[in-house]
Design a protein around this motif. Structure first.
Motif, PDB file in Angstrom:
ATOM      1  N   LEU A  72       0.807  -1.227   0.000  1.00 51.60           N
ATOM      2  CA  LEU A  72       0.000   0.000   0.000  1.00 51.60           C
ATOM      3  C   LEU A  72       0.834   1.268   0.000  1.00 51.60           C
ATOM      4  CD1 LEU A  72      -2.663  -0.917   2.733  1.00 51.60           C
ATOM      5  CD2 LEU A  72      -2.768  -1.359   0.275  1.00 51.60           C
ATOM      6  N   THR A  73       2.139   1.154   0.294  1.00 49.10           N
ATOM      7  CA  THR A  73       2.934   2.337   0.590  1.00 49.10           C
ATOM      8  C   THR A  73       4.242   2.340  -0.188  1.00 49.10           C
ATOM      9  OG1 THR A  73       2.125   2.020   2.867  1.00 49.10           O
ATOM     10  CG2 THR A  73       3.744   3.750   2.511  1.00 49.10           C
ATOM     11  N   PRO A  74       4.512   3.383  -0.982  1.00 48.35           N
ATOM     12  CA  PRO A  74       5.812   3.485  -1.653  1.00 48.35           C
ATOM     13  C   PRO A  74       6.898   3.871  -0.660  1.00 48.35           C
ATOM     14  CG  PRO A  74       4.536   5.455  -2.066  1.00 48.35           C
ATOM     15  CD  PRO A  74       3.628   4.519  -1.307  1.00 48.35           C
ATOM     16  N   PRO A  75       8.165   3.750  -1.035  1.00 47.59           N
ATOM     17  CA  PRO A  75       9.249   4.091  -0.110  1.00 47.59           C
ATOM     18  C   PRO A  75       9.213   5.530   0.367  1.00 47.59           C
ATOM     19  CG  PRO A  75      10.094   2.811  -1.959  1.00 47.59           C
ATOM     20  CD  PRO A  75       8.669   3.156  -2.293  1.00 47.59           C
ATOM     21  N   TRP A  76       8.626   6.419  -0.423  1.00 50.61           N
ATOM     22  CA  TRP A  76       8.525   7.825  -0.025  1.00 50.61           C
ATOM     23  C   TRP A  76       7.198   8.120   0.703  1.00 50.61           C
ATOM     24  CZ3 TRP A  76       8.735   5.915  -4.967  1.00 50.61           C
ATOM     25  CH2 TRP A  76       7.528   5.891  -5.670  1.00 50.61           C
ATOM     26  N   GLY A  77       6.469   7.078   1.035  1.00 52.27           N
ATOM     27  CA  GLY A  77       5.157   7.256   1.646  1.00 52.27           C
ATOM     28  C   GLY A  77       5.195   7.237   3.153  1.00 52.27           C
ATOM     29  N   GLY A  78       4.066   7.615   3.730  1.00 58.15           N
ATOM     30  CA  GLY A  78       3.895   7.582   5.167  1.00 58.15           C
ATOM     31  C   GLY A  78       2.700   6.724   5.545  1.00 58.15           C
ATOM     32  N   VAL A  79       2.876   5.896   6.560  1.00 59.02           N
ATOM     33  CA  VAL A  79       1.794   5.088   7.116  1.00 59.02           C
ATOM     34  C   VAL A  79       1.304   5.788   8.372  1.00 59.02           C
ATOM     35  CG1 VAL A  79       1.136   2.874   8.114  1.00 59.02           C
ATOM     36  CG2 VAL A  79       2.782   2.945   6.223  1.00 59.02           C
ATOM     37  N   ASN A 111      -7.735   6.300  24.402  1.00 62.59           N
ATOM     38  CA  ASN A 111      -7.958   4.849  24.410  1.00 62.59           C
ATOM     39  C   ASN A 111      -7.280   4.157  23.230  1.00 62.59           C
ATOM     40  OD1 ASN A 111      -9.591   4.762  26.796  1.00 62.59           O
ATOM     41  ND2 ASN A 111     -11.287   5.600  25.585  1.00 62.59           N
ATOM     42  N   THR A 112      -6.155   4.707  22.795  1.00 65.91           N
ATOM     43  CA  THR A 112      -5.345   4.141  21.707  1.00 65.91           C
ATOM     44  C   THR A 112      -6.097   4.100  20.389  1.00 65.91           C
ATOM     45  OG1 THR A 112      -4.584   2.663  23.487  1.00 65.91           O
ATOM     46  CG2 THR A 112      -3.494   2.459  21.383  1.00 65.91           C
ATOM     47  N   LYS A 113      -7.098   4.937  20.237  1.00 61.70           N
ATOM     48  CA  LYS A 113      -7.825   5.070  18.978  1.00 61.70           C
ATOM     49  C   LYS A 113      -7.413   6.377  18.307  1.00 61.70           C
ATOM     50  CE  LYS A 113     -12.005   2.783  20.755  1.00 61.70           C
ATOM     51  NZ  LYS A 113     -13.482   2.962  20.935  1.00 61.70           N
ATOM     52  N   ILE A 114      -7.201   6.342  17.017  1.00 60.94           N
ATOM     53  CA  ILE A 114      -6.765   7.525  16.284  1.00 60.94           C
ATOM     54  C   ILE A 114      -7.837   8.606  16.338  1.00 60.94           C
ATOM     55  CG2 ILE A 114      -6.198   8.400  13.978  1.00 60.94           C
ATOM     56  CD1 ILE A 114      -4.968   5.650  13.395  1.00 60.94           C
ATOM     57  N   ASP A 115      -7.408   9.820  16.657  1.00 57.92           N
ATOM     58  CA  ASP A 115      -8.317  10.953  16.693  1.00 57.92           C
ATOM     59  C   ASP A 115      -8.638  11.401  15.269  1.00 57.92           C
ATOM     60  OD1 ASP A 115      -8.447  14.207  16.676  1.00 57.92           O
ATOM     61  OD2 ASP A 115      -9.399  13.374  18.467  1.00 57.92           O
ATOM     62  N   PRO A 116      -9.901  11.474  14.896  1.00 64.83           N
ATOM     63  CA  PRO A 116     -10.261  11.842  13.513  1.00 64.83           C
ATOM     64  C   PRO A 116      -9.731  13.205  13.089  1.00 64.83           C
ATOM     65  CG  PRO A 116     -12.158  10.931  14.662  1.00 64.83           C
ATOM     66  CD  PRO A 116     -11.098  11.126  15.691  1.00 64.83           C
ATOM     67  N   ASP A 117      -9.723  14.165  13.993  1.00 68.82           N
ATOM     68  CA  ASP A 117      -9.230  15.493  13.634  1.00 68.82           C
ATOM     69  C   ASP A 117      -7.728  15.465  13.340  1.00 68.82           C
ATOM     70  OD1 ASP A 117     -11.759  16.584  13.929  1.00 68.82           O
ATOM     71  OD2 ASP A 117     -11.442  17.120  16.030  1.00 68.82           O
ATOM     72  N   GLU A 118      -6.987  14.683  14.132  1.00 67.71           N
ATOM     73  CA  GLU A 118      -5.557  14.544  13.855  1.00 67.71           C
ATOM     74  C   GLU A 118      -5.333  13.866  12.508  1.00 67.71           C
ATOM     75  OE1 GLU A 118      -2.618  13.398  16.589  1.00 67.71           O
ATOM     76  OE2 GLU A 118      -3.738  14.034  18.379  1.00 67.71           O
ATOM     77  N   LEU A 119      -6.152  12.856  12.216  1.00 72.86           N
ATOM     78  CA  LEU A 119      -6.023  12.175  10.929  1.00 72.86           C
ATOM     79  C   LEU A 119      -6.336  13.116   9.776  1.00 72.86           C
ATOM     80  CD1 LEU A 119      -5.591   9.597   9.249  1.00 72.86           C
ATOM     81  CD2 LEU A 119      -8.035   9.104   9.558  1.00 72.86           C
ATOM     82  N   ALA A 120      -7.391  13.918   9.926  1.00 72.50           N
ATOM     83  CA  ALA A 120      -7.779  14.847   8.866  1.00 72.50           C
ATOM     84  C   ALA A 120      -6.655  15.822   8.544  1.00 72.50           C
ATOM     85  CB  ALA A 120      -9.047  15.592   9.261  1.00 72.50           C
ATOM     86  N   ALA A 121      -5.913  16.244   9.563  1.00 73.21           N
ATOM     87  CA  ALA A 121      -4.771  17.132   9.328  1.00 73.21           C
ATOM     88  C   ALA A 121      -3.600  16.372   8.707  1.00 73.21           C
ATOM     89  CB  ALA A 121      -4.345  17.788  10.634  1.00 73.21           C
ATOM     90  N   ALA A 122      -3.380  15.151   9.162  1.00 76.42           N
ATOM     91  CA  ALA A 122      -2.213  14.379   8.712  1.00 76.42           C
ATOM     92  C   ALA A 122      -2.315  13.957   7.252  1.00 76.42           C
ATOM     93  CB  ALA A 122      -2.035  13.154   9.599  1.00 76.42           C
ATOM     94  N   VAL A 123      -3.519  13.660   6.762  1.00 79.19           N
ATOM     95  CA  VAL A 123      -3.641  13.207   5.375  1.00 79.19           C
ATOM     96  C   VAL A 123      -3.323  14.315   4.380  1.00 79.19           C
ATOM     97  CG1 VAL A 123      -5.328  11.401   5.921  1.00 79.19           C
ATOM     98  CG2 VAL A 123      -6.141  13.690   5.274  1.00 79.19           C
ATOM     99  N   ARG A 124      -3.355  15.571   4.851  1.00 77.47           N
ATOM    100  CA  ARG A 124      -3.050  16.713   3.972  1.00 77.47           C
ATOM    101  C   ARG A 124      -1.617  17.210   4.141  1.00 77.47           C
ATOM    102  NH1 ARG A 124      -8.052  18.198   6.180  1.00 77.47           N
ATOM    103  NH2 ARG A 124      -7.014  19.694   7.575  1.00 77.47           N
ATOM    104  N   ARG A 125      -0.978  16.827   5.249  1.00 85.45           N
ATOM    105  CA  ARG A 125       0.325  17.388   5.572  1.00 85.45           C
ATOM    106  C   ARG A 125       1.390  16.921   4.570  1.00 85.45           C
ATOM    107  NH1 ARG A 125       0.587  15.684  10.607  1.00 85.45           N
ATOM    108  NH2 ARG A 125      -0.711  17.432  11.302  1.00 85.45           N
ATOM    109  N   GLY A 126       1.937  17.836   3.832  1.00 85.28           N
ATOM    110  CA  GLY A 126       2.997  17.524   2.884  1.00 85.28           C
ATOM    111  C   GLY A 126       2.540  16.924   1.579  1.00 85.28           C
ATOM    112  N   ALA A 127       1.252  16.743   1.399  1.00 82.80           N
ATOM    113  CA  ALA A 127       0.756  16.094   0.180  1.00 82.80           C
ATOM    114  C   ALA A 127       1.140  16.904  -1.044  1.00 82.80           C
ATOM    115  CB  ALA A 127      -0.760  15.933   0.260  1.00 82.80           C
ATOM    116  N   GLY A 128       1.787  16.253  -2.000  1.00 78.82           N
ATOM    117  CA  GLY A 128       2.196  16.902  -3.235  1.00 78.82           C
ATOM    118  C   GLY A 128       3.520  17.635  -3.161  1.00 78.82           C
TER     119      GLY A 128
END
Length: 343
Positions: A72-79, A111-128
């Protein structure tokens, strides 16, 4: 009496699974997954997940997670994953190794569950931006490392954010069966219908010996996964024995029975420890219980032979894990011992 509560990996293997392996040992069979057991397992998992799937059998959960993410992830990708996920704390860099250098990008959340707001910011961070790691995949651990369970709406919200940004989704299902019975939903609802592309279908913690399955809901990923599995040394020559284990595990709903029992024993232990007056930590919903204990009591319980992990998650925070082999007597003995040493 069993006094080991350190991990569900300490349990043995049910007779039904051993019998299935013994039956597979008779006669000859084509190697490398071209056998009838592996084909039967793929059909069976297709029935369970209510769609055609491609499966790949590996020896360990680490291999299942790392190889899944490599597809799912290229070498330049982030998981993108939780900062306390198994990927971060217990894989010794395997995801980065198998992806040829992709980065694990950690997110927070209660509770070790990903915060949706943090995810929403992370999916855009550095994109492109060619100077930045590119957000490429989301990995969700179900059950989480602290015993909490993502609900179906929580999963759909996270996968929706990921998919809208063009990310693929992996689920680390080392304790998939425990989450499934806790939520009382179908395997399809918990995975592809909620937006999951690849599942690490864990079975070892719940009864098998050396068998984990990578389940691809997007069969277009199958050719790449095939080559990656071979290159990683995970293509077993006698895969029928791994397939037989999981077929025995699934037969007559043994996997669900085992998971329900493990969860019930954890609930019993949680109630027993709380009744003594110890604070339960987090929101355990499956077969893992976290509890705050004074150091004296930790030492005394260890001295009495009870096995469990302490302090990794903070001073005095202890983890107790139950399995399909844990009995009510085992749980009650631990609760009684805790009450005695606390007196």
């Amino acid at each position: 009496m069993n006094t080991e509560f350190g991990s569900d990996n300490t349990a043995g293997t049910p007779r039904q699974i051993l019998d299935a392996v013994a039956a597979a040992a008779a006669g000859q069979a084509p190697p490398y997954g071209a056998d009838s057991w592996t084909a039967s397992l793929e059909r069976r998992l297709g029935e369970i997940f209510e769609r055609e799937v491609h499966i790949t059998l590996v020896n360990t959960g680490t291999a299942a997670n790392a190889l899944s993410l490599a597809c799912l992830t290229p070498p330049w990708g982030g998981v993108l994953c939780h900062r306390d996920s198994h990927l971060i704390g217990d894989e010794c860099g395997a995801p980065e190794f198998f992806t040829a250098g992709a980065r694990l990008v950690t997110l927070g959340g209660a509770n070790t569950k990903i915060d949706p707001d943090e995810l929403a910011a992370a999916v855009r961070r550095g994109a492109g931006d060619p100077h930045k790691v590119q957000p490429s995949a989301l990995s969700i651990t179900q059950v989480t490392e602290t015993g909490s369970v993502y609900t179906l709406p929580e999963i759909r919200r996270l996968t929706g954010i990921a998919k809208e940004a063009g990310l693929r989704v992996h689920m680390d299902g080392a304790r998939f069966a425990n989450a499934l019975v806790a939520l009382d939903c179908t395997p399809a609802e918990l995975t592809w219908r909620a937006g999951v592309d690849v599942l690490s279908f864990g079975t070892t913690k719940n009864g098998t010996m050396t068998a984990e399955a990578i389940v691809l809901f997007d069969r277009d990923l199958a050719p790449e996964l095939t080559y990656r599995v071979k290159r990683s040394g995970q293509l077993g020559s006698k895969l029928r024995f791994q397939a037989a284990q999981i077929l025995g595990y699934l037969a007559d709903d043994l996997w669900l029975h085992n998971a329900r029992h493990a969860n019930a024993m954890a609930a019993r232990l949680r109630a027993g420890l709380a009744a003594v007056g110890f604070a339960i930590v987090g929101d355990p919903r499956a077969n893992i219980v976290f509890c705050q204990l004074p150091q004296r009591i930790i030492d005394d319980l260890h001295g009495l032979g009870f096995g469990f992990h302490a302090d990794r998650w903070g001073p005095g925070i202890c983890r107790f894990v139950t399995s399909f082999a844990t009995t009510a007597d085992d749980v009650d003995a631990l609760a009684r011992a805790a009450e005695r040493v606390a007196a």
